[in-house]
Design a protein around this motif. Sequence first.
Motif, PDB file in Angstrom:
ATOM      1  N   MET A 118      67.779-132.265 -19.479  1.00 36.89           N
ATOM      2  CA  MET A 118      66.078-132.035 -19.279  1.00 36.89           C
ATOM      3  C   MET A 118      66.338-130.436 -19.521  1.00 36.89           C
ATOM      4  N   THR A 119      65.684-130.258 -20.040  1.00 37.25           N
ATOM      5  CA  THR A 119      65.440-128.741 -20.028  1.00 37.25           C
ATOM      6  C   THR A 119      64.584-128.224 -18.936  1.00 37.25           C
ATOM      7  N   LYS A 120      64.641-127.734 -17.462  1.00 31.97           N
ATOM      8  CA  LYS A 120      63.914-126.724 -16.727  1.00 31.97           C
ATOM      9  C   LYS A 120      62.584-125.833 -17.139  1.00 31.97           C
ATOM     10  N   LEU A 121      61.328-126.151 -16.448  1.00 27.58           N
ATOM     11  CA  LEU A 121      60.158-125.458 -16.538  1.00 27.58           C
ATOM     12  C   LEU A 121      60.519-123.666 -16.272  1.00 27.58           C
ATOM     13  N   ARG A 122      59.981-123.142 -16.931  1.00 26.93           N
ATOM     14  CA  ARG A 122      60.003-122.118 -17.128  1.00 26.93           C
ATOM     15  C   ARG A 122      59.004-121.235 -16.264  1.00 26.93           C
ATOM     16  N   ILE A 123      59.034-121.156 -15.185  1.00 30.00           N
ATOM     17  CA  ILE A 123      57.671-120.666 -13.949  1.00 30.00           C
ATOM     18  C   ILE A 123      57.616-119.207 -14.101  1.00 30.00           C
ATOM     19  N   GLY A 124      56.210-119.063 -13.786  1.00 28.92           N
ATOM     20  CA  GLY A 124      55.898-117.490 -13.756  1.00 28.92           C
ATOM     21  C   GLY A 124      54.660-117.085 -12.733  1.00 28.92           C
ATOM     22  N   VAL A 125      54.644-115.885 -12.776  1.00 28.10           N
ATOM     23  CA  VAL A 125      53.139-115.535 -10.539  1.00 28.10           C
ATOM     24  C   VAL A 125      53.458-114.737 -11.316  1.00 28.10           C
ATOM     25  N   VAL A 126      51.703-114.861 -11.332  1.00 29.50           N
ATOM     26  CA  VAL A 126      50.430-113.645 -11.276  1.00 29.50           C
ATOM     27  C   VAL A 126      49.975-113.285  -9.573  1.00 29.50           C
ATOM     28  N   GLY A 127      50.316-112.115 -10.292  1.00 28.36           N
ATOM     29  CA  GLY A 127      49.912-111.326  -8.196  1.00 28.36           C
ATOM     30  C   GLY A 127      50.969-111.695  -7.357  1.00 28.36           C
ATOM     31  N   CYS A 145      59.650-107.809  -8.230  1.00 24.76           N
ATOM     32  CA  CYS A 145      60.525-108.820  -9.413  1.00 24.76           C
ATOM     33  C   CYS A 145      62.383-108.668  -8.267  1.00 24.76           C
ATOM     34  N   ASP A 146      62.288-107.083  -8.707  1.00 17.68           N
ATOM     35  CA  ASP A 146      64.118-106.715  -8.241  1.00 17.68           C
ATOM     36  C   ASP A 146      64.567-107.627  -6.924  1.00 17.68           C
ATOM     37  N   SER A 147      63.844-107.403  -6.081  1.00 15.83           N
ATOM     38  CA  SER A 147      64.509-108.518  -4.804  1.00 15.83           C
ATOM     39  C   SER A 147      64.324-109.607  -5.676  1.00 15.83           C
ATOM     40  N   TYR A 148      63.474-110.523  -5.955  1.00 16.56           N
ATOM     41  CA  TYR A 148      63.811-111.994  -6.572  1.00 16.56           C
ATOM     42  C   TYR A 148      64.801-111.816  -7.557  1.00 16.56           C
ATOM     43  N   ARG A 149      65.063-111.495  -8.077  1.00 17.79           N
ATOM     44  CA  ARG A 149      65.985-110.553  -9.599  1.00 17.79           C
ATOM     45  C   ARG A 149      65.169-111.220 -10.744  1.00 17.79           C
ATOM     46  N   MET A 150      63.688-111.944 -10.384  1.00 14.17           N
ATOM     47  CA  MET A 150      63.419-111.677 -11.314  1.00 14.17           C
ATOM     48  C   MET A 150      62.483-110.461 -12.868  1.00 14.17           C
ATOM     49  N   THR A 151      62.479-110.450 -13.741  1.00 16.33           N
ATOM     50  CA  THR A 151      61.865-109.320 -15.074  1.00 16.33           C
ATOM     51  C   THR A 151      60.278-109.033 -14.382  1.00 16.33           C
ATOM     52  N   TRP A 167      64.045-125.636 -11.257  1.00 12.26           N
ATOM     53  CA  TRP A 167      62.514-124.951 -12.507  1.00 12.26           C
ATOM     54  C   TRP A 167      63.567-124.022 -12.361  1.00 12.26           C
ATOM     55  N   GLN A 168      63.405-122.746 -13.650  1.00 11.59           N
ATOM     56  CA  GLN A 168      62.824-121.255 -13.742  1.00 11.59           C
ATOM     57  C   GLN A 168      62.755-120.358 -13.990  1.00 11.59           C
ATOM     58  N   LEU A 169      63.028-119.551 -12.803  1.00 15.45           N
ATOM     59  CA  LEU A 169      61.700-118.337 -11.763  1.00 15.45           C
ATOM     60  C   LEU A 169      61.728-117.197 -13.171  1.00 15.45           C
ATOM     61  N   VAL A 170      60.788-117.250 -13.943  1.00 15.45           N
ATOM     62  CA  VAL A 170      61.250-116.187 -15.214  1.00 15.45           C
ATOM     63  C   VAL A 170      60.902-114.920 -14.933  1.00 15.45           C
ATOM     64  N   GLY A 171      59.754-114.982 -14.486  1.00 14.65           N
ATOM     65  CA  GLY A 171      59.126-113.444 -13.715  1.00 14.65           C
ATOM     66  C   GLY A 171      57.916-112.988 -13.363  1.00 14.65           C
ATOM     67  N   GLY A 172      57.037-111.508 -13.008  1.00 10.82           N
ATOM     68  CA  GLY A 172      55.803-111.611 -12.511  1.00 10.82           C
ATOM     69  C   GLY A 172      55.285-110.655 -12.937  1.00 10.82           C
TER      70      GLY A 172
END
Length: 303
Positions: free
Chosen positions: A1-10, A46-52, A29-34
């Motif tokens: 099953m493909t993991k949900l791709r999650i983003g954060v706004v704010g 984003c760098d501290s959480y290793r996301m884009t 899930w996969q945390l994509v970026g913010g």
Amino acid sequence: MTKLRIGVVGLGGIAQKAYLPILSQAERWQLVGGFSPTLAKAQGVCDSYRMTAFSRLDELAAQCDALFVHSSTNTHFDVVRELLLRGKHVYVDKPLAETLDQAEQLITLAEQKNCRLMVGFNRRFAPRYVQIKQQASDIAAIRMDKHRHQNIGPKDARFTLLDDYLHVVDTALWMSGKNLKLKSGTLHTNDVGQMIYAEHHFSAGQIQVTTSMHRAAGSQREVMQVVSNGAIYDAQDLRSLHIERDTVLSELPISGWQSTLEQRGFVGAVNHFIDSVENQTAPITSGEQAIAAQRIIESLLSQ
């Protein structure tokens, strides 16, 4: 099953304190970026959480299936609307929008787009409160107090009621399982219109409900008391729980492995949203439940 791709706004305080520690650790899930309007700020977080770090909201949305929105309330309508129009599932901090009209528009749009739209009332997922709701039967009275140490202003009473007192009203509403009807209430403000103290009395069928908040009580105490047939439940600060049955008082210890974010309901809320997206089911704080407490707050303000 493909993991949900999650983003954060704010990427401000609530995102960093409550949500990114959860979203960055999960395996489902996969945390994509913010995204944040200030790219320099976004980059560091984003760098501290290793996301884009994304410089544009639309670019982040294009890479995601679902997004968590933690931007300021006055941006909720525009941000959530854009994401829903793009067919994205959205979890957003309370309140859903600045006005009921805007909130209703977003709910309608989510239904039209067949997208999950959930408002982050985390206390509905706090284990202590869930335990009370599951165990208490034939409830007679509910009282919820949520006080602040020294937190008057800087914004006006309307903002504070929608930003913080909303939690108190929503939790009492959910615990009662019924619509709340206002019986009486008090709202004290200072000379510049900032909230000092609020207390309101509601009826929910036969259940009597009281909510209160003092903004300078010298304490951060939060207390939930439920009086039911055969038992009284007292929960404090979302941690301790005392239950008295037949004059015997028992204290339920906190599990040593349970994190503060789980105790406060954030872990449960995040997982409930993910479950809703994966299973294509309605979150419990969607639709009318997303704005029921906001309707009550607006009615208090019109008194």
